[in-house]
Design an enzyme around this catalytic site. Structure first.
Site: not given
Ligand code: IDC
Length: 345
Positions: A182, A269
């Protein structure tokens, strides 16, 4: 005379021996590849083989549309226990999925570019790819940039990583490369595009037809920017990510419009909750997304395979089991997406 005959008999025998051993080797190789192929019979890869991008999606070896659907791991440094053959087998046989996305953070939590153990992370990925291959599933290898929103920040490391891994996996045929999860921090499409060109060259040096998924601006939401100026390579797809409680009609409309204009989109995702990975699930919005995914035969991976106490995790918090989950082992999100996967294929 005897002296003259003997060496020529020896030579003859030698020729026969080498002929026989070469044939035996050939037969053994043929047998090995036949049994490998036979053991993959009935699996997704065994039936569909190497995928390519045609029009707006993936097609199989017969040229028929073949979308991928599966779970994404959480960060592999964080939850390495789910890189497990039996976990993937449960996802294939009980959940009806055909691919696994292996998410390797570059910055957060033991990230590859922020002091993480590079060799251990590569071994873990290789284990994941090996299990997927043995089970005849597809593997999406995800270079998971997040707080490092400009992929150019770690371009050199990315090029070296993909160069090495594509060489290692070039004969597998079931590996897809997602080169920047992302992009964000205001990084525009032209910058991402030039990063993508460098990484694609590194991958294609070893695996000329590998499918590459490229992230798009603003957390992989601005696929319209990619449509305006796509990469000039075959077998490239563009990532769209959604979290159903945050990204609603407006992002679906963008997605549909880009697909209708011919853009190959991979929803690499998504979650049913909000963009924080937490909060209430919005299954009405998520259902609308699934309808769109089915309508256009799009590929998708759900975030995430873990038992963390957050609503995006598909296992109950602290579940602990790495495979063979029952209904009680699943979170609300897990029960819902399992049903979707089971009924959608
Ligand atoms: C989130 C995980 C969370 C972690 C965080 C780190 O669910 O446990 O603490 O990242 O910053 C994304 C990202 C993905 C995120 C997810 C939810 O690709 O890494 O994971 N998310 O926030 N993009 C949109 C949402």
């Amino acid at each position: 005379m005897g002296k003259r005959i003997l060496p020529s008999v020896g030579r003859e025998r030698c020729r026969w021996l080498s002929f026989l051993s070469a044939s035996a080797l050939l037969l053994a190789l043929l047998f090995a590849s036949k049994t490998a192929a036979a053991s993959l019979q009935g699996t997704p890869f065994g039936e569909h083989g190497v995928l390519q991008v045609e029009g707006t999606g993936l097609v199989d070896e017969k040229g028929e549309r073949y979308p991928l659907q599966g779970m994404s791991t959480h960060g592999i440094a964080w939850f390495p226990q789910y890189i497990d053959r039996e976990a993937f087998r449960t996802l294939r046989d009980d959940w009806g999925t055909n691919c696994v996305r292996l998410a390797m953070y570059t910055e957060e939590y033991g990230g590859y570019c922020s002091g993480g153990d590079k060799e251990a992370l590569k071994d873990l990925l290789d284990k994941g790819v090996t299990y997927a291959s043995e089970l005849g599933m597809y593997a999406v290898v995800d270079w998971h940039i997040l707080s490092d929103g400009d992929p150019g920040l770690h371009q050199q490391e990315a090029v070296a990583f993909f160069d090495e891994m594509a060489e290692r996996w070039k004969d597998r045929g079931n590996v897809l490369y997602e080169i920047c999860n992302e992009p964000d921090s205001g990084t525009d499409w032209e910058k991402i595009r030039s990063y993508a060109q460098a990484v694609i060259v590194a991958i294609r040096r070893h695996d000329p037809d590998a499918v590459v998924i490229v992230g798009t601006p603003t957390w992989s939401q601005e696929i319209d920017k990619a449509l305006e100026h796509p990469l000039e390579y075959d077998n490239v797809m563009y990532a769209l990510h959604f979290y159903a409680a945050t990204h609603t009609d407006w992002l679906r409309e963008r997605c549909e419009s880009c697909v209708q204009q011919g853009l190959p989109v991979f929803i690499s995702e998504f979650g049913m909750c909000d963009a924080s990975g937490n909060g209430a699930n919005d299954f009405a919005q998520a259902s609308a997304w699934m309808e769109l995914i089915r309508k256009y035969g799009l590929s998708c991976c759900c975030w995430d395979l873990a038992d963390k106490a957050e609503s995006s995790s598909v296992l109950r918090p602290g579940c602990g089991k790495v495979s063979g989950w029952t209904q009680e082992d699943l979170s609300e999100a897990g029960r819902w997406i399992r049903e979707q996967f089971r009924s959608g294929r």
